[in-house]
Design an enzyme around this catalytic site. Structure first.
Site, mmCIF file in Angstrom:
data_model
loop_
_atom_site.group_PDB
_atom_site.id
_atom_site.type_symbol
_atom_site.label_atom_id
_atom_site.label_comp_id
_atom_site.label_asym_id
_atom_site.label_seq_id
_atom_site.Cartn_x
_atom_site.Cartn_y
_atom_site.Cartn_z
ATOM 1 N N GLU A 93 -9.414 -20.745 5.832
ATOM 2 C CA GLU A 93 -8.117 -20.598 6.509
ATOM 3 C C GLU A 93 -7.788 -21.840 7.333
ATOM 4 O OE1 GLU A 93 -5.396 -19.526 6.821
ATOM 5 O OE2 GLU A 93 -5.155 -17.371 6.940
ATOM 6 N N ASP A 94 -6.507 -22.022 7.623
ATOM 7 C CA ASP A 94 -6.121 -23.127 8.490
ATOM 8 C C ASP A 94 -6.327 -22.755 9.963
ATOM 9 O OD1 ASP A 94 -4.097 -21.213 8.392
ATOM 10 O OD2 ASP A 94 -2.471 -22.630 8.028
ATOM 11 N N ASP A 97 -5.323 -16.843 14.327
ATOM 12 C CA ASP A 97 -4.533 -16.733 15.541
ATOM 13 C C ASP A 97 -4.683 -15.297 16.071
ATOM 14 O OD1 ASP A 97 -2.642 -17.221 17.427
ATOM 15 O OD2 ASP A 97 -1.212 -18.127 16.076
ATOM 16 N N PHE A 146 1.183 -24.020 20.057
ATOM 17 C CA PHE A 146 1.628 -24.025 18.666
ATOM 18 C C PHE A 146 1.332 -25.401 18.070
ATOM 19 C CE2 PHE A 146 4.451 -24.410 15.066
ATOM 20 C CZ PHE A 146 4.238 -23.186 14.427
ATOM 21 N N ARG A 159 3.319 -30.713 7.569
ATOM 22 C CA ARG A 159 2.036 -30.403 6.911
ATOM 23 C C ARG A 159 1.209 -31.647 6.619
ATOM 24 N NH1 ARG A 159 1.932 -25.022 5.305
ATOM 25 N NH2 ARG A 159 3.888 -24.141 4.584
HETATM 26 P P1 IMP Z 1 -2.433 -14.624 12.411
HETATM 27 O O1 IMP Z 1 -2.189 -13.486 11.459
HETATM 28 O O2 IMP Z 1 -1.687 -14.444 13.713
HETATM 29 O O3 IMP Z 1 -3.912 -14.910 12.654
HETATM 30 O O4 IMP Z 1 -1.739 -15.909 11.810
HETATM 31 C C1 IMP Z 1 -2.200 -16.521 10.700
HETATM 32 C C2 IMP Z 1 -1.214 -17.480 10.084
HETATM 33 O O5 IMP Z 1 -0.065 -17.777 10.915
HETATM 34 C C3 IMP Z 1 -1.925 -18.795 9.876
HETATM 35 O O6 IMP Z 1 -2.630 -18.801 8.652
HETATM 36 C C4 IMP Z 1 -0.784 -19.790 9.934
HETATM 37 O O7 IMP Z 1 -0.208 -19.919 8.664
HETATM 38 C C5 IMP Z 1 0.213 -19.172 10.899
HETATM 39 N N1 IMP Z 1 0.030 -19.732 12.263
HETATM 40 C C6 IMP Z 1 -0.546 -19.133 13.312
HETATM 41 N N2 IMP Z 1 -0.570 -19.954 14.394
HETATM 42 C C7 IMP Z 1 0.019 -21.110 14.014
HETATM 43 C C8 IMP Z 1 0.284 -22.374 14.691
HETATM 44 O O8 IMP Z 1 -0.037 -22.617 15.866
HETATM 45 N N3 IMP Z 1 0.909 -23.316 13.935
HETATM 46 C C9 IMP Z 1 1.282 -23.120 12.634
HETATM 47 N N4 IMP Z 1 1.032 -21.977 11.978
HETATM 48 C C10 IMP Z 1 0.409 -20.979 12.650
#
Ligand code: IMP
Length: 169
Positions: A93-94, A97, A146, A159
């Site tokens: 994963e990137d 969050d 962010f 990106r």
């Molecule tokens: P989660 O479900 O809240 O853990 O979010 C996961 C997805 O939201 C990540 O795989 C990202 O694609 C996107 N995301 C969450 N935080 C950020 C951020 O700070 N910058 C850009 N994309 C984010």
């Protein structure tokens, strides 16, 4: 929007090399399936594989969030091509969050009975976590900001930045 450098590319490259070595050591004699979650994790996953010294299979999954949904239920828009039954799987994963997306995805993957299932994320933001996710390999822990760059986007932009940048109002 203001941009602030958070993690320079040299640090990212060095950390990915370390993660590649660690994973290669942990999966010696194995052939893990790396599941890259499109699109954000592509840059990280590809660079990570360059530092693996073990055989591996890479596959891709794409998901899309239902608009307005905060439950973490996502739609799989591209499923795996490979069968992960009894395979050692690493989800790449990137950023983790809230953990909602990955929480849903891990439940879905667990139902396919892999031999093992681990998570490797470039960025971990524990202060925004809602769902408890076991993160096995992480590049960097970041504060509640962010970020964009190195695969992460804001409205599909940024990106291709080599560094990780904080976007602020
Ligand atoms: P989660 O479900 O809240 O853990 O979010 C996961 C997805 O939201 C990540 O795989 C990202 O694609 C996107 N995301 C969450 N935080 C950020 C951020 O700070 N910058 C850009 N994309 C984010």
């Amino acid at each position: 929007m203001r941009e602030r450098l958070l993690i320079p590319k040299e640090k990212i490259e060095k950390r990915i090399e370390e993660l590649g070595r660690e994973i290669s050591k942990d999966y010696l004699e194995k052939e893990p399936v790396l599941i890259c979650i499109l699109k954000g994790a592509v840059y990280f996953a590809i660079d990570l594989t360059r530092h693996l010294t073990i055989p591996f299979v890479i596959d891709f999954m794409a998901i899309s969030k239902y608009s307005g949904s905060s439950s973490g239920v996502v739609r799989i828009t591209k499923d795996l091509d490979v069968d992960i039954y009894q395979k050692d799987v690493i989800v790449v994963e990137d950023i983790v969050d809230t953990g909602l997306t990955l929480g849903y995805l891990l439940r879905n993957l667990r139902a396919r009975s892999p031999m093992s299932l681990k998570v490797c994320t470039l960025l971990d933001c524990p202060s925004r976590r809602i769902v408890d996710i076991p993160v096995d390999y992480k590049g960097f822990e970041i504060p509640d900001v962010f970020v964009v760059g190195y695969g992460l986007d804001y409205k599909e932009k940024y990106r291709n930045l080599l560094d990780i940048i904080v976007l602020e109002e």
